[in-house]
Design an enzyme around this catalytic site. Structure first.
Site, PDB file in Angstrom:
ATOM      1  N   ARG A 170      58.576  30.094  41.566  1.00 38.86           N
ATOM      2  CA  ARG A 170      58.265  28.748  41.608  1.00 38.86           C
ATOM      3  C   ARG A 170      57.295  28.289  40.713  1.00 38.86           C
ATOM      4  NH1 ARG A 170      59.364  26.621  46.940  1.00 38.86           N
ATOM      5  NH2 ARG A 170      57.488  25.263  46.979  1.00 38.86           N
ATOM      6  N   ARG A 174      53.154  27.559  31.033  1.00 40.61           N
ATOM      7  CA  ARG A 174      53.505  26.609  29.993  1.00 40.61           C
ATOM      8  C   ARG A 174      52.348  26.974  28.863  1.00 40.61           C
ATOM      9  NH1 ARG A 174      52.768  22.144  33.333  1.00 40.61           N
ATOM     10  NH2 ARG A 174      54.913  21.966  34.448  1.00 40.61           N
ATOM     11  N   ARG A 247      55.866  31.983  58.626  1.00 44.40           N
ATOM     12  CA  ARG A 247      54.295  32.039  58.351  1.00 44.40           C
ATOM     13  C   ARG A 247      53.974  30.638  58.939  1.00 44.40           C
ATOM     14  NH1 ARG A 247      50.577  35.064  58.161  1.00 44.40           N
ATOM     15  NH2 ARG A 247      48.667  34.797  57.049  1.00 44.40           N
ATOM     16  N   ARG A 278      43.547  26.158  50.496  1.00 45.49           N
ATOM     17  CA  ARG A 278      43.230  25.085  49.651  1.00 45.49           C
ATOM     18  C   ARG A 278      42.585  23.786  50.707  1.00 45.49           C
ATOM     19  NH1 ARG A 278      49.776  23.706  48.420  1.00 45.49           N
ATOM     20  NH2 ARG A 278      50.501  23.943  50.521  1.00 45.49           N
ATOM     21  N   GLU A 298      43.268  24.296  54.708  1.00 41.99           N
ATOM     22  CA  GLU A 298      44.490  24.711  55.171  1.00 41.99           C
ATOM     23  C   GLU A 298      44.326  26.271  55.412  1.00 41.99           C
ATOM     24  OE1 GLU A 298      47.866  22.657  53.144  1.00 41.99           O
ATOM     25  OE2 GLU A 298      48.770  24.721  53.156  1.00 41.99           O
ATOM     26  N   TYR A 347      63.500  27.508  52.423  1.00 38.40           N
ATOM     27  CA  TYR A 347      62.414  27.259  51.833  1.00 38.40           C
ATOM     28  C   TYR A 347      62.605  25.696  51.182  1.00 38.40           C
ATOM     29  CZ  TYR A 347      57.636  28.264  50.056  1.00 38.40           C
ATOM     30  OH  TYR A 347      56.198  28.229  49.910  1.00 38.40           O
ATOM     31  N   ASP A 349      62.406  22.181  49.430  1.00 39.42           N
ATOM     32  CA  ASP A 349      61.374  20.766  49.500  1.00 39.42           C
ATOM     33  C   ASP A 349      61.935  19.672  49.820  1.00 39.42           C
ATOM     34  OD1 ASP A 349      58.905  22.124  48.707  1.00 39.42           O
ATOM     35  OD2 ASP A 349      59.384  22.016  46.540  1.00 39.42           O
TER      36      ASP A 349
END
Ligand code: FAD
Ligand code: UDP
Length: 367
Positions: A170, A174, A247, A278, A298, A347, A349
Site C-alpha cells: 500500500r 518514490r 485488529r 501515531r 492511536e 480493508y 478505504d
C-alpha cells in the site's frame, strides 16, 4: 413496513439509504452507536472536527466517486504528508527523495537507486512469503528497520514475518521529492468534517441510534422486506463457521493549551518501544487557526469479541473463514444484502466503500 432495514449508519449504510430513498423506497436505518457515520464520525471539540475513530483522508482516482461525494460536501485542498519520528529524528513519508536524503544524505535518484540496490539485489529472484521479506526486497534493510518494522509489528501485534506481504504494498516508493502519501488523482477533507456528508445522505430518513440489531433481531426483520447489513458478517451467522479476527485500536484524545503542537496532521512513531503508532493533530486537516489544539494518540490493541472491530485481518486463515460466510450470504441474497468493511471483511478505504455500495445499489435496482 419498510422496503429496507439498514443495519449501520456508517458510510456503506448511508450510501445505500440515500440511493434507495432517491428511488422512492422506504428505508429505516439503525445503528448501535449513539451517532451516525460509523468510523468516519467527527466530534467538534474546541471548534475542531476531531476524527474520533482515527485519521480519515479521502482519496481516490475514480472520477465518478470524486464527483459523487461532491454532491454532499465541498472538499478542501488537504494533502496527506505524514512525518515519521524515529528516536527523535524526523523522516518524510511515504518513502521518497526527502526520506532518503535524511537517512543516507543521498541527493540524486541515481544515488538512491544504487543504495537500495546494494541492500536488495540479493533478494530480487525470491518470492516474498511475508511482509518482512516483501519490505526487504522492495526497499532494503535501513528503511525496513527504521520506518517499517517497529510500526508494523506494533500496529498488527505480531512479527512482520507472520504478516502477509500485501500490507506494505500500500505504501508508495518514490524517486521524487514528493511527500504526498497517496498516488491518487483526487484527495481532500470535506469542509466541516465527515458528518456533513453522512447527515446529507440521511436527511429525511427514519433513523434510530443506540439500538443493536441482534438484541431484537426478529422484530427488526419483521419491519422490512429486506435487510442491508453492514455489521460483522460472522456475528450475523452466529459465528457458525468460526470467529473472524480483527485488529483493535484505542484512541486517547487530549485538548492542549497551544495553537500548534506538532505542525502536521499526522506524525507516526515508528519505534517499537513507543506504545502508540501515531499522533493526530486534527486542526491541520482543515487548516484551523483555533487557539487550542486537539491531539489523538492511536494505540493498537488486541481485539476480543465485543470490542470495536477496526481492521479486518485478511490472512489466509481468516479469509478461509470468510469464504464460508460469503457462501451463506449468497444463499440469502433475496432477503439480505451484505456490504461494507465488516460485512465484506475487506480493508476498504472510503472511496472503495462507496464504490462497493453503489455496485450493490446497481445490482439491486437493476441499472
Ligand atoms: P463502519 O464505519 O464500521 O460502519 C458500520 C456501522 O454499523 C457502525 O456504525 C456500527 O456501529 C454499525 N453496526 C454494526 N453492527 C451493528 C448492529 N448489530 N446493530 C446496529 N448497528 C451495527 N479510509 C479512507 O478512505 N481514508 C483513511 O484515511 C482511512 N483511515 C482509517 C483509519 C482507521 C483507524 C480506520 C479503522 C479506518 C480508516 N479508513 C480510512 C476506512 C474507513 O473508516 C472505512 O472505509 C469506512 O468507515 C467503512 O464504512 P462502513 O460503513 O463499511 O463501516
Ligand atoms: N507502515 C509502516 N510505517 C509507517 C506507516 C505505515 O511500516 O510509518 C506500514 C504498516 O505495516 C501499515 C502499512 O504500512 O500497516 C499500511 O499503512 P497505512 O498508512 O496505509 O495504514 P492504515 O491507513 O490502514 O492505518
Amino acid at each position: 413496513m419498510y422496503d429496507y432495514l439498514i443495519v449501520g449508519a456508517g458510510l456503506s449504510g448511508a450510501v445505500f439509504a440515500y440511493e434507495a430513498t432517491k428511488r422512492g423506497k422506504k428505508v429505516k436505518v439503525i445503528d448501535k452507536r449513539d451517532h451516525i457515520g460509523g468510523n468516519i464520525y467527527c466530534e467538534s471539540i474546541e471548534g475542531i472536527n476531531v476524527h474520533k475513530y482515527g485519521a480519515h483522508i479521502f482519496h481516490t482516482s475514480n472520477k465518478r466517486i470524486w464527483d459523487y461525494v461532491h454532491q454532499f460536501a465541498t472538499f478542501n485542498h488537504y494533502v496527506n504528508a505524514p512525518v515519521a519520528n524515529y528516536q527523535g529524528k524526523l523522516y518524510n513519508l511515504p518513502f521518497n527523495m526527502n526520506t532518503f536524503y535524511t537517512m543516507w544524505g543521498t541527493t540524486t535518484p541515481q544515488e538512491v537507486k544504487e543504495k537500495i540496490a546494494e541492500q536488495t539485489q540479493h533478494l530480487q529472484d525470491t518470492e516474498p512469503r511475508n511482509l518482512e521479506e516483501q519490505a526487504l526486497k522492495l526497499i532494503g534493510k535501513d528503511v525496513y528497520e527504521i520506518l517499517i518494522k517497529g510500526y508494523t509489528e506494533k500496529q498488527w501485534g505480531r512479527s512482520a514475518t507472520e504478516l502477509p506481504p500485501f500490507i506494505i504494498k500500500r505504501l508508495p516508493v518514490r524517486f521524487t521529492f514528493d511527500n504526498n502519501y497517496f498516488n491518487d488523482c483526487y484527495q481532500g477533507i470535506p469542509e466541516g468534517g465527515y458528518n456533513v456528508i453522512i447527515k446529507k445522505m440521511l436527511e429525511g430518513i427514519d433513523l434510530e441510534l443506540g439500538v443493536d440489531f441482534f438484541e431484537e433481531r426478529g422484530a427488526w426483520e419483521a419491519q422490512a422486506n429486506k435487510v442491508v447489513f453492514t455489521g460483522m458478517i460472522d456475528q450475523y451467522f452466529d459465528y457458525k463457521h468460526g470467529e473472524l479476527d480483527y485488529r483493535g485500536l484505542r484512541f486517547e484524545h487530549e485538548v492542549l493549551d497551544t495553537d500548534n503542537f506538532q505542525g502536521n496532521a499526522v506524525v507516526n512513531y515508528t519505534e517499537r518501544s513507543v506504545p502508540y503508532t501515531r499522533i493526530i493533530e486534527h486542526k491541520h486537516f482543515e487548516f484551523g487557526n483555533q487557539e487550542k489544539t486537539v491531539v489523538t494518540k492511536e494505540y493498537p490493541a488486541d481485539w476480543k469479541k465485543g470490542d470495536e472491530p477496526y481492521y479486518p485481518i485478511n490472512d489466509v486463515a481468516n479469509n478461509a473463514i470468510f469464504a464460508n460466510y460469503a457462501k451463506e450470504a449468497e444463499s440469502l441474497k433475496d432477503k439480505v444484502i451484505f456490504c461494507g468493511r465488516l460485512a465484506d471483511y475487506k480493508y476498504y478505504d472510503m472511496h472503495l466503500v462507496i464504490e462497493r455500495a453503489l455496485e450493490v445499489v446497481e445490482a439491486e435496482f437493476g441499472e
